[in-house]
Design an enzyme around this catalytic site. Structure first.
Site, mmCIF file in Angstrom:
data_model
loop_
_atom_site.group_PDB
_atom_site.id
_atom_site.type_symbol
_atom_site.label_atom_id
_atom_site.label_comp_id
_atom_site.label_asym_id
_atom_site.label_seq_id
_atom_site.Cartn_x
_atom_site.Cartn_y
_atom_site.Cartn_z
ATOM 1 N N LYS A 98 3.999 -4.333 -6.078
ATOM 2 C CA LYS A 98 3.250 -5.599 -6.086
ATOM 3 C C LYS A 98 2.335 -5.761 -7.308
ATOM 4 O O LYS A 98 2.096 -6.868 -7.761
ATOM 5 C CB LYS A 98 2.414 -5.718 -4.809
ATOM 6 C CG LYS A 98 3.230 -6.066 -3.571
ATOM 7 C CD LYS A 98 2.335 -6.280 -2.369
ATOM 8 C CE LYS A 98 3.126 -6.756 -1.186
ATOM 9 N NZ LYS A 98 2.294 -7.068 -0.018
ATOM 10 N N ASP A 113 0.438 -13.715 0.842
ATOM 11 C CA ASP A 113 -0.074 -12.920 1.982
ATOM 12 C C ASP A 113 -1.362 -13.511 2.570
ATOM 13 O O ASP A 113 -1.519 -13.589 3.788
ATOM 14 C CB ASP A 113 -0.355 -11.470 1.546
ATOM 15 C CG ASP A 113 0.902 -10.609 1.543
ATOM 16 O OD1 ASP A 113 1.874 -10.970 2.238
ATOM 17 O OD2 ASP A 113 0.903 -9.577 0.849
HETATM 18 P P1 NAP Z 1 -1.441 -0.002 0.540
HETATM 19 O O1 NAP Z 1 -1.743 -0.869 -0.626
HETATM 20 O O2 NAP Z 1 -0.632 1.247 0.334
HETATM 21 O O3 NAP Z 1 -2.850 0.410 1.228
HETATM 22 C C1 NAP Z 1 -2.890 1.308 2.308
HETATM 23 C C2 NAP Z 1 -4.287 1.322 2.942
HETATM 24 O O4 NAP Z 1 -4.215 2.157 4.119
HETATM 25 C C3 NAP Z 1 -5.361 1.924 2.052
HETATM 26 O O5 NAP Z 1 -6.600 1.307 2.343
HETATM 27 C C4 NAP Z 1 -5.382 3.395 2.508
HETATM 28 O O6 NAP Z 1 -6.605 4.061 2.296
HETATM 29 C C5 NAP Z 1 -5.188 3.215 4.008
HETATM 30 N N1 NAP Z 1 -4.663 4.420 4.640
HETATM 31 C C6 NAP Z 1 -3.411 4.932 4.534
HETATM 32 N N2 NAP Z 1 -3.303 6.055 5.277
HETATM 33 C C7 NAP Z 1 -4.522 6.259 5.859
HETATM 34 C C8 NAP Z 1 -5.052 7.241 6.741
HETATM 35 N N3 NAP Z 1 -4.292 8.279 7.166
HETATM 36 N N4 NAP Z 1 -6.332 7.133 7.153
HETATM 37 C C9 NAP Z 1 -7.105 6.097 6.740
HETATM 38 N N5 NAP Z 1 -6.666 5.125 5.891
HETATM 39 C C10 NAP Z 1 -5.387 5.197 5.467
HETATM 40 O O7 NAP Z 1 -0.671 -0.815 1.683
HETATM 41 P P2 NAP Z 1 -0.785 -2.389 2.015
HETATM 42 O O8 NAP Z 1 0.263 -3.140 1.305
HETATM 43 O O9 NAP Z 1 -2.212 -2.811 1.841
HETATM 44 O O10 NAP Z 1 -0.365 -2.388 3.579
HETATM 45 C C11 NAP Z 1 -1.276 -1.952 4.569
HETATM 46 C C12 NAP Z 1 -0.711 -2.290 5.953
HETATM 47 O O11 NAP Z 1 -0.590 -3.715 6.090
HETATM 48 C C13 NAP Z 1 0.707 -1.733 6.194
HETATM 49 O O12 NAP Z 1 0.812 -1.334 7.539
HETATM 50 C C14 NAP Z 1 1.604 -2.933 5.937
HETATM 51 O O13 NAP Z 1 2.824 -2.853 6.650
HETATM 52 C C15 NAP Z 1 0.730 -4.058 6.473
HETATM 53 N N6 NAP Z 1 1.055 -5.370 5.886
HETATM 54 C C16 NAP Z 1 1.405 -6.361 6.751
HETATM 55 C C17 NAP Z 1 1.702 -7.614 6.255
HETATM 56 C C18 NAP Z 1 2.088 -8.697 7.228
HETATM 57 O O14 NAP Z 1 2.620 -9.725 6.792
HETATM 58 N N7 NAP Z 1 1.809 -8.527 8.500
HETATM 59 C C19 NAP Z 1 1.667 -7.881 4.875
HETATM 60 C C20 NAP Z 1 1.295 -6.836 4.015
HETATM 61 C C21 NAP Z 1 0.996 -5.579 4.540
HETATM 62 P P3 NAP Z 1 -6.868 4.880 0.924
HETATM 63 O O15 NAP Z 1 -7.266 3.860 -0.099
HETATM 64 O O16 NAP Z 1 -7.970 5.807 1.296
HETATM 65 O O17 NAP Z 1 -5.578 5.585 0.586
#
Ligand code: NAP
Length: 292
Positions: free
Chosen positions: A71, A107
């Site tokens: 992204k 988003d």
């Molecule tokens: P990302 O950029 O990889 O960010 C991941 C986030 O999760 C970071 O804040 C990370 O913290 C945290 N994290 C990961 N593992 C963790 C753990 N074990 N304990 C605490 N925090 C943890 O991913 P993203 O794109 O933002 O996506 C995040 C979630 O949103 C995913 O589940 C994704 O499927 C969902 N999502 C849904 C939609 C929808 O349309 N519904 C759209 C986009 C995303 P750190 O910074 O500390 O690593």
């Protein structure tokens, strides 16, 4: 409609990509609107991003979605960004307009439409607590600011990412109170409880053995609690929040609404939201049944 050499190409790039619900959702929409287009999932590891994009330009893709981990990396390959994609610093939708690639981020708008549809909730003049500081959290934070939230708190395991997101928000001069929180969830209780809306934007909850993102007793009755995780649709965190008397919203609505906005960008047609939602529920339900 038969697929021929004239069929318009749409799709999604990511790595991994097998979990994506977008092909089922977008192909259901294309079929219903009788458009001669097809949407495919393409697995693109980071080292293959550049050649993959070159091939997509050569094949004249009409547009595509972008997901983890591309992204942010895709930005240098684009000709222009919309103001919201520039603010967020990430792109989830690309439109090919006469050979020029325009990067959008749908988003945040998808999130706000989903909240409005499911809970009749608007962030205007409300306090928003966001757990996570990744791409999804950034989209929610900037959308909340653009729609007039009074306060945005970002709490993240890695404090530096929360601080950096809050710094970027403050630079946008939205006139809201913006607070970063790092470290373990134990110290976050007060901030969670004073929020009108709590958004779970980490990946916790996707695996059955994941810990709860926040202790159950942090949530209070009457709050709106949204978990962006789509699979499973009803996470243990949401179940706990409902038990505490909160109004809960799952991630499916955001997925469908962001996809509907992308569909409109590519086709200039209104998306058949109900059909798209039915396709997502059908595919995610079948997958959860297989996992169990
Ligand atoms: P990302 O950029 O990889 O960010 C991941 C986030 O999760 C970071 O804040 C990370 O913290 C945290 N994290 C990961 N593992 C963790 C753990 N074990 N304990 C605490 N925090 C943890 O991913 P993203 O794109 O933002 O996506 C995040 C979630 O949103 C995913 O589940 C994704 O499927 C969902 N999502 C849904 C939609 C929808 O349309 N519904 C759209 C986009 C995303 P750190 O910074 O500390 O690593």
């Amino acid at each position: 409609m038969p697929i021929t050499h004239r069929t318009g190409l749409l799709g999604i790039i990511g790595y991994p990509i097998g979990h994506s619900l977008s092909p089922a959702m977008q192909n259901a929409a294309l079929e219903a609107t009788d458009l001669d287009m097809v949407y495919i999932a393409m697995e693109v590891p980071p080292r293959r991003l550049s050649p993959a994009l070159g091939a997509m330009r050569a094949l004249k893709f009409r547009g595509f979605n972008v997901t983890i981990p591309h992204k942010e990396r895709i930005i240098p390959y684009l000709d222009r960004l919309t103001p919201e994609a520039r603010l967020i610093g990430a792109v989830n939708t690309v439109l090919n307009r006469s050979g020029r690639w325009i990067g959008h981020n749908t988003d945040g708008r998808g999130f706000s439409s989903a909240l409005s549809e499911a809970a009749g909730f608007s962030v205007r003049e409300r306090r928003v607590f966001i757990l996570g500081a990744g791409g999804a959290a950034r989209a929610v934070a900037f959308r909340s600011a653009l729609e007039g939230a009074a306060e945005v708190t970002v709490a993240n395991r890695t404090a530096a990412r929360a601080v950096s997101l809050i710094r970027d928000l403050a630079a946008g001069r939205f006139g809201l109170r913006a607070v970063p929180l790092g470290g373990p969830p134990r110290g976050w209780r007060e901030a969670v409880r004073r929020a009108d809306l709590v958004v779970q934007a980490t990946s916790l909850g996707m695996r059955p053995d994941d810990p709860l993102p926040l202790p159950r007793d942090y949530i209070r009755a009457g709050q709106v609690v949204c978990d962006l995780v789509t699979s499973p649709p009803d996470t243990p965190f949401l179940k706990g929040a409902r038990g505490a008397g909160a109004i809960t919203v799952n991630g499916i609505g955001m997925l469908v609404h962001q996809g509907a906005i992308s569909f409109k960008i590519w086709t200039d047609r209104e998306a058949p939201l109900d059909l798209m939602k039915a396709a997502v529920v059908r595919v995610s339900g079948a997958r959860s049944a297989r996992i169990r």
